[in-house]
Design a protein around this motif. Sequence first.
Motif, PDB file in Angstrom:
ATOM      1  N   LEU A  82      -9.225   2.397  -8.119  1.00 16.83           N
ATOM      2  CA  LEU A  82      -8.749   1.823  -9.383  1.00 16.83           C
ATOM      3  C   LEU A  82      -8.735   0.299  -9.340  1.00 16.83           C
ATOM      4  O   LEU A  82      -8.706  -0.352 -10.379  1.00 16.83           O
ATOM      5  N   ALA A  83      -8.732  -0.278  -8.138  1.00 19.65           N
ATOM      6  CA  ALA A  83      -8.729  -1.734  -8.052  1.00 19.65           C
ATOM      7  C   ALA A  83     -10.112  -2.309  -8.328  1.00 19.65           C
ATOM      8  O   ALA A  83     -10.241  -3.416  -8.835  1.00 19.65           O
ATOM      9  N   VAL A  84     -11.167  -1.572  -7.983  1.00 18.13           N
ATOM     10  CA  VAL A  84     -12.530  -2.118  -8.089  1.00 18.13           C
ATOM     11  C   VAL A  84     -13.182  -1.781  -9.428  1.00 18.13           C
ATOM     12  O   VAL A  84     -13.851  -2.618 -10.039  1.00 18.13           O
ATOM     13  N   ILE A  85     -12.981  -0.539  -9.912  1.00 18.02           N
ATOM     14  CA  ILE A  85     -13.742  -0.092 -11.080  1.00 18.02           C
ATOM     15  C   ILE A  85     -13.376  -0.841 -12.379  1.00 18.02           C
ATOM     16  O   ILE A  85     -14.281  -1.332 -13.051  1.00 18.02           O
ATOM     17  N   ILE A 124      -9.191  -2.818 -20.632  1.00 18.99           N
ATOM     18  CA  ILE A 124      -9.656  -2.313 -19.339  1.00 18.99           C
ATOM     19  C   ILE A 124      -9.097  -3.161 -18.208  1.00 18.99           C
ATOM     20  O   ILE A 124      -8.726  -2.659 -17.149  1.00 18.99           O
ATOM     21  N   ASN A 125      -9.020  -4.472 -18.448  1.00 18.13           N
ATOM     22  CA  ASN A 125      -8.551  -5.349 -17.386  1.00 18.13           C
ATOM     23  C   ASN A 125      -7.086  -5.089 -17.042  1.00 18.13           C
ATOM     24  O   ASN A 125      -6.685  -5.232 -15.895  1.00 18.13           O
ATOM     25  N   SER A 126      -6.294  -4.679 -18.037  1.00 15.00           N
ATOM     26  CA  SER A 126      -4.878  -4.452 -17.747  1.00 15.00           C
ATOM     27  C   SER A 126      -4.666  -3.145 -17.000  1.00 15.00           C
ATOM     28  O   SER A 126      -3.550  -2.845 -16.587  1.00 15.00           O
ATOM     29  N   MET A 127      -5.729  -2.368 -16.798  1.00 15.78           N
ATOM     30  CA  MET A 127      -5.608  -1.161 -15.968  1.00 15.78           C
ATOM     31  C   MET A 127      -5.398  -1.508 -14.502  1.00 15.78           C
ATOM     32  O   MET A 127      -5.079  -0.640 -13.689  1.00 15.78           O
ATOM     33  N   HIS A 128      -5.581  -2.781 -14.160  1.00 15.06           N
ATOM     34  CA  HIS A 128      -5.353  -3.266 -12.807  1.00 15.06           C
ATOM     35  C   HIS A 128      -3.928  -2.934 -12.343  1.00 15.06           C
ATOM     36  O   HIS A 128      -3.696  -2.690 -11.168  1.00 15.06           O
ATOM     37  N   VAL A 129      -2.992  -2.921 -13.300  1.00 13.35           N
ATOM     38  CA  VAL A 129      -1.597  -2.625 -12.959  1.00 13.35           C
ATOM     39  C   VAL A 129      -1.477  -1.248 -12.320  1.00 13.35           C
ATOM     40  O   VAL A 129      -0.712  -1.051 -11.383  1.00 13.35           O
ATOM     41  N   PHE A 241      -8.834  -1.389   2.560  1.00 10.32           N
ATOM     42  CA  PHE A 241      -8.318  -2.746   2.364  1.00 10.32           C
ATOM     43  C   PHE A 241      -9.410  -3.642   1.784  1.00 10.32           C
ATOM     44  O   PHE A 241      -9.155  -4.440   0.880  1.00 10.32           O
ATOM     45  N   ALA A 242     -10.642  -3.456   2.278  1.00 14.38           N
ATOM     46  CA  ALA A 242     -11.752  -4.255   1.771  1.00 14.38           C
ATOM     47  C   ALA A 242     -11.942  -4.036   0.275  1.00 14.38           C
ATOM     48  O   ALA A 242     -12.258  -4.969  -0.468  1.00 14.38           O
ATOM     49  N   LEU A 243     -11.729  -2.789  -0.172  1.00 13.22           N
ATOM     50  CA  LEU A 243     -11.875  -2.505  -1.601  1.00 13.22           C
ATOM     51  C   LEU A 243     -10.832  -3.256  -2.418  1.00 13.22           C
ATOM     52  O   LEU A 243     -11.130  -3.789  -3.492  1.00 13.22           O
ATOM     53  N   PHE A 244      -9.585  -3.324  -1.926  1.00 18.08           N
ATOM     54  CA  PHE A 244      -8.558  -4.106  -2.625  1.00 18.08           C
ATOM     55  C   PHE A 244      -8.977  -5.565  -2.722  1.00 18.08           C
ATOM     56  O   PHE A 244      -8.794  -6.227  -3.741  1.00 18.08           O
ATOM     57  N   PHE A 245      -9.542  -6.052  -1.619  1.00 22.23           N
ATOM     58  CA  PHE A 245      -9.995  -7.437  -1.556  1.00 22.23           C
ATOM     59  C   PHE A 245     -11.077  -7.692  -2.600  1.00 22.23           C
ATOM     60  O   PHE A 245     -11.024  -8.654  -3.359  1.00 22.23           O
ATOM     61  N   MET A 246     -12.065  -6.755  -2.638  1.00 17.13           N
ATOM     62  CA  MET A 246     -13.150  -6.871  -3.614  1.00 17.13           C
ATOM     63  C   MET A 246     -12.596  -6.828  -5.026  1.00 17.13           C
ATOM     64  O   MET A 246     -13.011  -7.593  -5.908  1.00 17.13           O
ATOM     65  N   GLY A 247     -11.641  -5.913  -5.253  1.00 15.15           N
ATOM     66  CA  GLY A 247     -11.049  -5.782  -6.585  1.00 15.15           C
ATOM     67  C   GLY A 247     -10.375  -7.055  -7.022  1.00 15.15           C
ATOM     68  O   GLY A 247     -10.520  -7.489  -8.172  1.00 15.15           O
TER      69      GLY A 247
ATOM     70  N   SER B  19     -18.463   3.477  -9.194  1.00 11.32           N
ATOM     71  CA  SER B  19     -18.019   4.683  -8.489  1.00 11.32           C
ATOM     72  C   SER B  19     -18.834   4.901  -7.228  1.00 11.32           C
ATOM     73  O   SER B  19     -18.290   5.297  -6.190  1.00 11.32           O
ATOM     74  N   VAL B  20     -20.138   4.634  -7.318  1.00 11.54           N
ATOM     75  CA  VAL B  20     -20.997   4.801  -6.143  1.00 11.54           C
ATOM     76  C   VAL B  20     -20.579   3.816  -5.053  1.00 11.54           C
ATOM     77  O   VAL B  20     -20.481   4.172  -3.870  1.00 11.54           O
ATOM     78  N   VAL B  21     -20.288   2.567  -5.460  1.00 16.94           N
ATOM     79  CA  VAL B  21     -19.857   1.564  -4.478  1.00 16.94           C
ATOM     80  C   VAL B  21     -18.569   2.010  -3.797  1.00 16.94           C
ATOM     81  O   VAL B  21     -18.452   1.992  -2.566  1.00 16.94           O
TER      82      VAL B  21
END
Lengths: 357, 126
Positions: A82-85, A124-129, A241-247, B19-21
């Motif tokens: 949910l942090a990245v998408i 969509i951006n407020s879905m970050h919460v 953790f990397a995904l949170f960072f990317m997000g 999603s793929v990423v």
Amino acid sequence: MSAELWSAIVAIALGAAVLTGVPLMVIVERRGSAWMQRRSGPNRVGPWGLMQPMADAVKFVFKEENVPAKAHKVLFLLAPALAVIPPLISFTVVPLAGSINLEGIEFPVQVANMSVGLLFLLAINSMHVFSVLTAGWASNNKFSLMGALRASSQMISYEIAIGICIVALVITYGTLDLREIVKLQEAGSSLPAWGIFMQPLSFFILWVCAFAETNRLPFDLPEGESELVAGYHTEYSGMKFALFFMGEYAAMFVASAFLTTLFLGGYNVPFLSEETIRNFFLAKEMTLTMASAATCALQVVSFAVKVLFFMWFYVWIRWTLPRFRYDQLMHLGWKVLLPLGVLNIFITMIVSYLRSV
Amino acid sequence: MNTPDTNLLGIFVMFAFASVVVGGAFFVGRFLGPRRLFGPKIMSYECGITPTGEARDRLSVKYYLVAILFLLFDLEAAFLLPVALAWPQLKAVGIVGMLTTLFFLVFFVLSIWYEYRAGAVEWEPS
């Protein structure tokens, strides 16, 4: 080429560009921080330490992923996703350049040209919460939960100021279509007709909110290292953790693109309208397709430079201002930015009325 | 000019891409990293000491209040957006149209004022 295929191609290119921008921004931030603090920073991997993000990525991949015994297994996995998408999806409505003429059809360089683009981006951006709150709850850890609560209450507080600012902006522009808004900022002889000159107050408020929404310093209360270890992602390790960072970095890119589109004329090159540039290239005996492509390339560069300016400002502010205290943060959001936003609506309405009579 | 104007397929493509990423990152992390989880390793992190009590303890009611206030004010902002979009028409109606907007805004200001008086956003200084 069909419109669907074009849209899909731009989507993939944009997604790849944002995900490439993240490691690039990481190295810029680390070297920039080092430069401001008079130390060297990462300078061993590759020339000037440029390959450092690559080394980091390899390390992330080969790290063990820890899932605490007490954690909620499904939600624990869902939070980094949910942090990245959402940031990537909200980027789809941002216009990246004018249009390319292919086989006589003008294709706008934008993934989805929506008539309610502004609202879509905000929604969509407020879905970050959700990502923050899910991570904090699923970890079942005191630091995580406190960090998540702080983060989400901070994010929703500043979201109100954003909503109020958008009202004033919509009165000025009269549309929610981001492409239309960029086109309205195209004209201008002495000064560019950018939003920053028409709505300086809301630019200021939205800029402050961009820092609060992305949990960056001086508003990084949720991750205050000295108080909460790492906030909502205390329990995350390895690729998660990397995904949170990317997000987080993707969200910063979106916030910068949002400010650029609304206030700095989006993809417009200052003083040069799309038509002027295209005619210049046409005069060089280029075909229409080539000329429009060259124009778009120039505009994408202009857009990227403006976005990178805002991104650099994140780093700059980080080492300029100290962290806020929590009651100061709430005070700023509810008692300064919100009334300023309402005042801005009144001013906008009066000015708009006076200009019409 | 023939411009394809609304094309929402790209959003789904972007969703699939993201999603793929994410899925790829999970996959890679799961199968390339070591996986030897036991005892203290999967305990909740509390700076090294044995965790005490439950994480989901009682929390400050302030967070709840902020959530309620957010609902109210965001709803008001959502109501103001159509007003902003209809502003040219409201101006065309003349003084009545603008007074209607003003009426709504005055209520908005009154609610903010009440919220301050009630001390809803006062966080006691440490």
